[in-house]
Design a protein around this motif. Structure first.
Motif, PDB file in Angstrom:
ATOM      1  N   UNK A 126       0.781  -1.221   0.000  1.00  0.00           N
ATOM      2  CA  UNK A 126       0.000   0.000   0.000  1.00  0.00           C
ATOM      3  C   UNK A 126       0.815   1.275   0.000  1.00  0.00           C
ATOM      4  N   UNK A 127       2.135   1.163  -0.179  1.00  0.00           N
ATOM      5  CA  UNK A 127       3.003   2.347  -0.159  1.00  0.00           C
ATOM      6  C   UNK A 127       4.010   2.264  -1.296  1.00  0.00           C
ATOM      7  N   UNK A 128       4.657   3.398  -1.587  1.00  0.00           N
ATOM      8  CA  UNK A 128       5.751   3.366  -2.551  1.00  0.00           C
ATOM      9  C   UNK A 128       6.817   2.378  -2.103  1.00  0.00           C
ATOM     10  N   UNK A 129       7.462   1.748  -3.038  1.00  0.00           N
ATOM     11  CA  UNK A 129       8.627   0.924  -2.720  1.00  0.00           C
ATOM     12  C   UNK A 129       9.847   1.832  -2.557  1.00  0.00           C
ATOM     13  N   UNK A 130      10.951   1.262  -2.088  1.00  0.00           N
ATOM     14  CA  UNK A 130      12.154   2.050  -1.883  1.00  0.00           C
ATOM     15  C   UNK A 130      13.373   1.323  -2.454  1.00  0.00           C
ATOM     16  N   UNK A 131      14.349   2.122  -2.885  1.00  0.00           N
ATOM     17  CA  UNK A 131      15.645   1.604  -3.319  1.00  0.00           C
ATOM     18  C   UNK A 131      16.713   2.255  -2.450  1.00  0.00           C
ATOM     19  N   UNK A 132      17.565   1.428  -1.826  1.00  0.00           N
ATOM     20  CA  UNK A 132      18.634   1.917  -0.965  1.00  0.00           C
ATOM     21  C   UNK A 132      19.964   1.803  -1.706  1.00  0.00           C
ATOM     22  N   UNK A 133      20.778   2.835  -1.583  1.00  0.00           N
ATOM     23  CA  UNK A 133      22.151   2.770  -2.055  1.00  0.00           C
ATOM     24  C   UNK A 133      23.079   2.579  -0.880  1.00  0.00           C
ATOM     25  N   UNK A 134      23.775   1.454  -0.842  1.00  0.00           N
ATOM     26  CA  UNK A 134      24.652   1.108   0.283  1.00  0.00           C
ATOM     27  C   UNK A 134      26.092   1.035  -0.211  1.00  0.00           C
ATOM     28  N   UNK A 135      26.979   1.748   0.454  1.00  0.00           N
ATOM     29  CA  UNK A 135      28.401   1.751   0.101  1.00  0.00           C
ATOM     30  C   UNK A 135      29.040   0.460   0.614  1.00  0.00           C
ATOM     31  N   UNK A 136      29.529  -0.421  -0.276  1.00  0.00           N
ATOM     32  CA  UNK A 136      30.103  -1.677   0.198  1.00  0.00           C
ATOM     33  C   UNK A 136      31.414  -1.486   0.961  1.00  0.00           C
ATOM     34  N   UNK A 137      32.068  -0.346   0.752  1.00  0.00           N
ATOM     35  CA  UNK A 137      33.345  -0.102   1.438  1.00  0.00           C
ATOM     36  C   UNK A 137      33.133   0.271   2.895  1.00  0.00           C
ATOM     37  N   UNK A 138      32.042   0.982   3.201  1.00  0.00           N
ATOM     38  CA  UNK A 138      31.812   1.474   4.556  1.00  0.00           C
ATOM     39  C   UNK A 138      30.584   0.859   5.216  1.00  0.00           C
ATOM     40  N   UNK A 139      29.683   0.296   4.429  1.00  0.00           N
ATOM     41  CA  UNK A 139      28.440  -0.239   4.959  1.00  0.00           C
ATOM     42  C   UNK A 139      27.384   0.814   5.209  1.00  0.00           C
TER      43      UNK A 139
END
Length: 313
Positions: free
Chosen positions: A94-107
């Motif tokens: 029932x809500x917008x979905x989300x996309x996360x950008x995660x830096x693999x070097x720092x977490x």
């Protein structure tokens, strides 16, 4: 519901029986179930010796108190300065979905973007586009330039897809390698199918003839030069399986492969710089407080790709 004439029903049943008889029987694939029985680096019981020896903890997944993570992808040189991102798609009914950008070097999470509601079971990047599982069996595309700007913006900006979603045979999971995108179906009771699509510069997908057979309950896929690595799961109280399959044979029974247990509720899997990153939905608010959830995992897990592909050289 209207009743069909008996003759028509008889013909339908006879045709279905004939079709079933013509299909080859699939041999059962044995998965390594050996467990350590000892302490683990994650919540709940050990999944298997092979898993515990290869994987370790990685970055935390954001917004688990309100969203449920699904697909995973990799974006090299995302900001033009040589930095890279892991992308994780997450949904809430029932809500917008989300996309996360995660830096693999720092977490660290460098940005969050809202997109139109869908289950976001797959996400991958290729040729200037981010491809995301859309509603039903469809794939949406997003401009990487626009996605970059949105991830750098404050808050959770909304990003619209480009053009119309592409209807495909199945988009429960998505992976890519070079200019090829692979997407397929989740099947709870039997093997699923996957198709390859060639990616044009404008993001158009052209189907390559011939379906690949994929494991039962496939939730995620990452593709290397010589292997498919599938994440399969279903049910909060059941262990998952990881399949490493040598590319080449579309018939799963004819392919060289290795299968071993993983903790419950695996989802997307992606490869970055020789490391596999695996997403779990069990850390979500939907499952984390349920005693029936076998393993509650709020972080990505990681393993070297070579430790996986060496199982099927």
């Amino acid at each position: 519901m209207a009743r069909r004439p008996l003759a028509i029903l008889t013909a339908v049943v006879t045709s279905a029986a004939a079709l079933t008889a013509a299909l080859p029987a699939s041999a059962a694939i044995t998965c390594d179930t050996a467990t350590t029985g000892g302490a683990t680096f994650y919540d709940g019981p050990s999944a298997s010796k092979k898993y515990d020896a290869r994987f370790s903890n990685s970055a935390s997944i954001p917004n688990l108190s309100t969203y449920t993570p699904q697909g995973a992808g990799t974006w090299y040189n995302w900001d033009g300065s040589g930095k890279n991102l892991l992308l994780v798609g997450s949904y809430r009914a029932g809500a917008d979905s989300q996309v996360y950008g995660i830096d693999p070097a720092t977490g660290s999470t460098v940005g969050v973007v809202a997109i139109a509601e869908s289950h976001v079971g797959g996400i991958t990047v290729s040729k200037g586009w981010a491809f995301v599982s859309g509603a039903g069996s469809s794939i949406r595309k997003y401009s990487l330039t626009s996605l970059r700007d949105a991830l750098k913006a404050a808050g959770t900006p909304y990003l619209a897809q480009v053009g119309t979603a592409r209807d495909v045979a199945g988009a429960s999971f998505i992976g890519s390698y070079g200019d090829s995108l692979f997407s397929g179906t989740f099947n709870e009771t039997g093997r699923g199918t996957m198709y390859e699509y060639k990616i044009a510069d404008d993001g158009t997908l052209t189907t390559v003839a011939g379906a690949w057979e994929v494991p039962t309950k496939t939730q995620g896929l990452t593709v290397t030069a010589n292997h498919f690595i599938y994440s399969t799961s279903y049910g909060r109280g059941n262990r998952s399986n990881l399949y490493v399959v040598k590319r080449g044979q579309k018939d799963l029974d004819a392919a060289a492969l290795s299968c071993f247990r993983a903790p419950s509720m695996t989802e997307g899997i992606t490869e970055y710089n020789g490391t596999a990153y695996l997403v779990y939905e069990s850390g979500s608010y939907l499952y984390a407080s349920d005693p029936a959830t076998l393993n509650v995992i709020p972080r990505l897990h990681k393993a070297s790709i070579s430790s996986l592909t060496s199982l099927v050289p």
